[in-house]
Design an enzyme around this catalytic site. Structure first.
Site, PDB file in Angstrom:
ATOM      1  N   ALA A 125       0.820  -1.218   0.000  1.00 55.06           N
ATOM      2  CA  ALA A 125       0.000   0.000   0.000  1.00 55.06           C
ATOM      3  C   ALA A 125       0.851   1.264   0.000  1.00 55.06           C
ATOM      4  O   ALA A 125       0.340   2.341   0.263  1.00 55.06           O
ATOM      5  CB  ALA A 125      -0.926  -0.015   1.216  1.00 55.06           C
ATOM      6  N   ASN A 138       2.135  -2.008   8.209  1.00 53.57           N
ATOM      7  CA  ASN A 138       3.134  -2.885   7.570  1.00 53.57           C
ATOM      8  C   ASN A 138       3.983  -2.099   6.591  1.00 53.57           C
ATOM      9  O   ASN A 138       5.171  -2.384   6.406  1.00 53.57           O
ATOM     10  CB  ASN A 138       2.435  -4.036   6.832  1.00 53.57           C
ATOM     11  CG  ASN A 138       1.826  -5.031   7.778  1.00 53.57           C
ATOM     12  OD1 ASN A 138       2.534  -5.838   8.351  1.00 53.57           O
ATOM     13  ND2 ASN A 138       0.520  -4.966   7.956  1.00 53.57           N
ATOM     14  N   HIS A 161      -0.462   7.911   3.223  1.00 50.81           N
ATOM     15  CA  HIS A 161       0.913   7.806   3.718  1.00 50.81           C
ATOM     16  C   HIS A 161       1.791   8.780   2.940  1.00 50.81           C
ATOM     17  O   HIS A 161       1.805   8.750   1.706  1.00 50.81           O
ATOM     18  CB  HIS A 161       1.477   6.394   3.499  1.00 50.81           C
ATOM     19  CG  HIS A 161       0.579   5.298   3.975  1.00 50.81           C
ATOM     20  ND1 HIS A 161       0.388   4.995   5.301  1.00 50.81           N
ATOM     21  CD2 HIS A 161      -0.189   4.411   3.292  1.00 50.81           C
ATOM     22  CE1 HIS A 161      -0.449   3.982   5.416  1.00 50.81           C
ATOM     23  NE2 HIS A 161      -0.819   3.604   4.211  1.00 50.81           N
TER      24      HIS A 161
HETATM   25  N1  LIG Z   1       2.112  -4.739   3.166  1.00 50.76           N
HETATM   26  C1  LIG Z   1       1.062  -3.935   2.998  1.00 50.76           C
HETATM   27  O1  LIG Z   1       1.129  -2.933   2.268  1.00 50.76           O
HETATM   28  C2  LIG Z   1      -0.218  -4.255   3.684  1.00 50.76           C
HETATM   29  C3  LIG Z   1      -0.334  -5.371   4.450  1.00 50.76           C
HETATM   30  N2  LIG Z   1      -1.524  -5.721   5.036  1.00 50.76           N
HETATM   31  C4  LIG Z   1      -1.534  -6.938   5.858  1.00 50.76           C
HETATM   32  O2  LIG Z   1      -1.898  -8.050   5.031  1.00 50.76           O
HETATM   33  C5  LIG Z   1      -2.498  -9.062   5.848  1.00 50.76           C
HETATM   34  C6  LIG Z   1      -3.838  -9.501   5.240  1.00 50.76           C
HETATM   35  O3  LIG Z   1      -4.707  -8.377   5.175  1.00 50.76           O
HETATM   36  P1  LIG Z   1      -6.269  -8.544   4.810  1.00 50.76           P
HETATM   37  O4  LIG Z   1      -6.447  -9.463   3.668  1.00 50.76           O
HETATM   38  O5  LIG Z   1      -6.824  -7.179   4.725  1.00 50.76           O
HETATM   39  O6  LIG Z   1      -6.799  -9.248   6.139  1.00 50.76           O
HETATM   40  P2  LIG Z   1      -8.207  -9.997   6.382  1.00 50.76           P
HETATM   41  O7  LIG Z   1      -8.483  -9.874   7.836  1.00 50.76           O
HETATM   42  O8  LIG Z   1      -9.234  -9.523   5.429  1.00 50.76           O
HETATM   43  O9  LIG Z   1      -7.885 -11.515   6.012  1.00 50.76           O
HETATM   44  C7  LIG Z   1      -7.046 -12.319   6.796  1.00 50.76           C
HETATM   45  C8  LIG Z   1      -7.321 -13.779   6.459  1.00 50.76           C
HETATM   46  O10 LIG Z   1      -6.488 -14.609   7.288  1.00 50.76           O
HETATM   47  C9  LIG Z   1      -7.287 -15.676   7.785  1.00 50.76           C
HETATM   48  N3  LIG Z   1      -6.811 -16.187   9.083  1.00 50.76           N
HETATM   49  C10 LIG Z   1      -6.994 -15.644  10.303  1.00 50.76           C
HETATM   50  N4  LIG Z   1      -6.465 -16.444  11.252  1.00 50.76           N
HETATM   51  C11 LIG Z   1      -5.988 -17.523  10.606  1.00 50.76           C
HETATM   52  C12 LIG Z   1      -5.382 -18.726  11.033  1.00 50.76           C
HETATM   53  N5  LIG Z   1      -5.116 -18.948  12.331  1.00 50.76           N
HETATM   54  N6  LIG Z   1      -5.031 -19.633  10.093  1.00 50.76           N
HETATM   55  C13 LIG Z   1      -5.291 -19.415   8.788  1.00 50.76           C
HETATM   56  N7  LIG Z   1      -5.872 -18.284   8.313  1.00 50.76           N
HETATM   57  C14 LIG Z   1      -6.217 -17.362   9.218  1.00 50.76           C
HETATM   58  C15 LIG Z   1      -8.669 -15.099   7.954  1.00 50.76           C
HETATM   59  O11 LIG Z   1      -9.593 -16.176   7.973  1.00 50.76           O
HETATM   60  P3  LIG Z   1     -11.146 -15.969   8.320  1.00 50.76           P
HETATM   61  O12 LIG Z   1     -11.729 -15.387   7.062  1.00 50.76           O
HETATM   62  O13 LIG Z   1     -11.608 -17.329   8.598  1.00 50.76           O
HETATM   63  O14 LIG Z   1     -11.188 -15.036   9.468  1.00 50.76           O
HETATM   64  C16 LIG Z   1      -8.777 -14.215   6.740  1.00 50.76           C
HETATM   65  O15 LIG Z   1      -9.228 -14.965   5.641  1.00 50.76           O
HETATM   66  C17 LIG Z   1      -2.643  -8.440   7.250  1.00 50.76           C
HETATM   67  O16 LIG Z   1      -1.559  -8.824   8.063  1.00 50.76           O
HETATM   68  C18 LIG Z   1      -2.562  -6.943   6.966  1.00 50.76           C
HETATM   69  O17 LIG Z   1      -2.115  -6.205   8.089  1.00 50.76           O
HETATM   70  C19 LIG Z   1      -2.636  -4.961   4.831  1.00 50.76           C
HETATM   71  C20 LIG Z   1      -2.561  -3.817   4.083  1.00 50.76           C
HETATM   72  C21 LIG Z   1      -1.348  -3.327   3.502  1.00 50.76           C
HETATM   73  O1  LIG Z   2      -3.464  -0.149   3.543  1.00 48.20           O
HETATM   74  C1  LIG Z   2      -2.740   0.660   4.142  1.00 48.20           C
HETATM   75  O2  LIG Z   2      -2.935   1.875   4.139  1.00 48.20           O
HETATM   76  C2  LIG Z   2      -1.539   0.191   4.892  1.00 48.20           C
HETATM   77  C3  LIG Z   2      -1.755  -0.868   5.860  1.00 48.20           C
HETATM   78  O3  LIG Z   2      -2.842  -1.187   6.258  1.00 48.20           O
HETATM   79  C4  LIG Z   2      -0.562  -1.534   6.368  1.00 48.20           C
HETATM   80  O4  LIG Z   2       0.542  -1.140   6.006  1.00 48.20           O
HETATM   81  O5  LIG Z   2      -0.711  -2.484   7.143  1.00 48.20           O
END
Ligand SMILES: NC(=O)C1=CN([C@@H]2O[C@H](COP(=O)(O)OP(=O)(O)OC[C@H]3O[C@@H](n4cnc5c(N)ncnc54)[C@H](OP(=O)(O)O)[C@@H]3O)[C@@H](O)[C@H]2O)C=CC1
Ligand SMILES: O=C([O-])CC(=O)C(=O)O
Length: 271
Positions: free
Chosen positions: A125, A193, A223
């Site tokens: 992001a 993140n 950001h």
């Molecule tokens: N690098 C970047 O730029 C960014 C990173 N992120 C990160 O990316 C990651 C994913 O984000 P996002 O898709 O929005 O998150 P969501 O909450 O939408 O999805 C997370 C998924 O992980 C599953 N999950 C939860 N616990 C477990 C477990 N114990 N075992 C297996 N699966 C599990 C959930 O399952 P269930 O559906 O059953 O709950 C859900 O399907 C997060 O860590 C977020 O912070 C987000 C935005 C920007």
């Molecule tokens: O989507 C965003 O703005 C960024 C975010 O959540 C992350 O870095 O975890």
């Protein structure tokens, strides 16, 4: 890769990002085929895959690597190691969205080095990592980031509870955090993140500094990064449209899709 040069892709975490990735792979990404997914709610994952017409097995986290050449981690940071260790132990490639979790697991970089595995962190992001990586070939003096999110993009962060910060009902922007990227991700593990990606591209999580603002005046996750170096200075802002998960910008999944394309493309653009 299989003999026809198709990369078998696994998705760990079928949430907001995981579903976008599954749909993109189903629509077609050259040299990539969705091979398996793993998530917590297996039955609802099977139902969703069926409604999309996607025929792949839902397997346990530690079985993903047997089905895949590349696993995309897009699950909560708390289970990062459970996803990463089997993939890297098998010398395979891991694309990481919960990049903040890498700071707690430097040993996984050593594991990848030992097995020939690779950890790939997409820009996600954020923006500007290409310029910062290039600048880091010389001297980078400072890297700062200011994040502004609507209140609902911050709710649930442990830092808020630990510091007794109430955000419901605020009418003015409130600076809720100032410190290093390492401190920020510890307090906001699902919100910044991108700060860790920025720090890994540049001067590390202790010298990269940031502020986080809860801002009722913004609808986008915004950001701004500012870099000063001996080759260039830059200041750039990205204003992300939130996805179904208000914490997560819509562009995040697209960044991982773009990386998958780049991994096989005959012409690859950007550092
Ligand atoms: N690098 C970047 O730029 C960014 C990173 N992120 C990160 O990316 C990651 C994913 O984000 P996002 O898709 O929005 O998150 P969501 O909450 O939408 O999805 C997370 C998924 O992980 C599953 N999950 C939860 N616990 C477990 C477990 N114990 N075992 C297996 N699966 C599990 C959930 O399952 P269930 O559906 O059953 O709950 C859900 O399907 C997060 O860590 C977020 O912070 C987000 C935005 C920007
Ligand atoms: O989507 C965003 O703005 C960024 C975010 O959540 C992350 O870095 O975890």
């Amino acid at each position: 890769m299989t003999s026809d040069k198709q990369r078998r892709i696994g998705i760990a975490g079928l949430g907001t990002i995981g579903k976008s990735l599954a749909c993109a792979l189903h629509q077609g990404i050259p040299h990539s085929v969705l091979a398996a997914v793993s998530t917590r709610s297996v039955e609802s994952a099977r139902d969703w895959l069926a409604t999309q017409g996607i025929k792949v097995p839902v397997v346990a986290l530690d079985e993903l690597e047997k089905h895949c050449d590349v696993v995309i981690e897009c699950a909560p940071a708390a289970i990062f190691e459970d996803i990463a260790r089997p993939v890297l132990g098998a010398g395979k490639q891991l694309i990481v969205l919960s990049s903040g979790a890498l700071l707690d697991h430097p040993e996984l970089v050593d594991l990848a080095e030992h097995t020939g595995g690779r950890i790939l962190v997409p820009t996600g992001a954020l923006l500007g990592l290409d310029a910062l990586i290039a600048a880091s070939e010389g001297d980078v003096h400072s890297v700062t980031m200011v994040t502004r999110k609507p209140v609902k993009g911050l709710l649930g962060a442990p830092y808020l509870a630990e510091h007794g910060i109430e955000l419901e009902g605020i009418t003015q922007p409130v600076r809720i955090f100032a410190g290093s990227a390492r401190e920020a991700i510890a307090g906001f593990p699902a919100n910044v993140n991108v700060a860790v990606g920025l720090s890994l591209a540049g001067i590390g999580p202790d010298r990269t500094t940031m502020e986080i603002w809860a801002d009722p005046g913004v609808t986008r996750n915004t950001h701004t990064i500012t870099v000063d170096s001996d080759s260039a200075s830059l200041s750039m802002t990205i204003a992300n449209i939130p996805s179904e998960n208000p914490k997560t910008g819509r562009i995040t999944a697209r960044s991982a899709i773009a990386l998958l394309r780049k991994m096989s493309a005959p012409l690859a653009v950007g550092t």
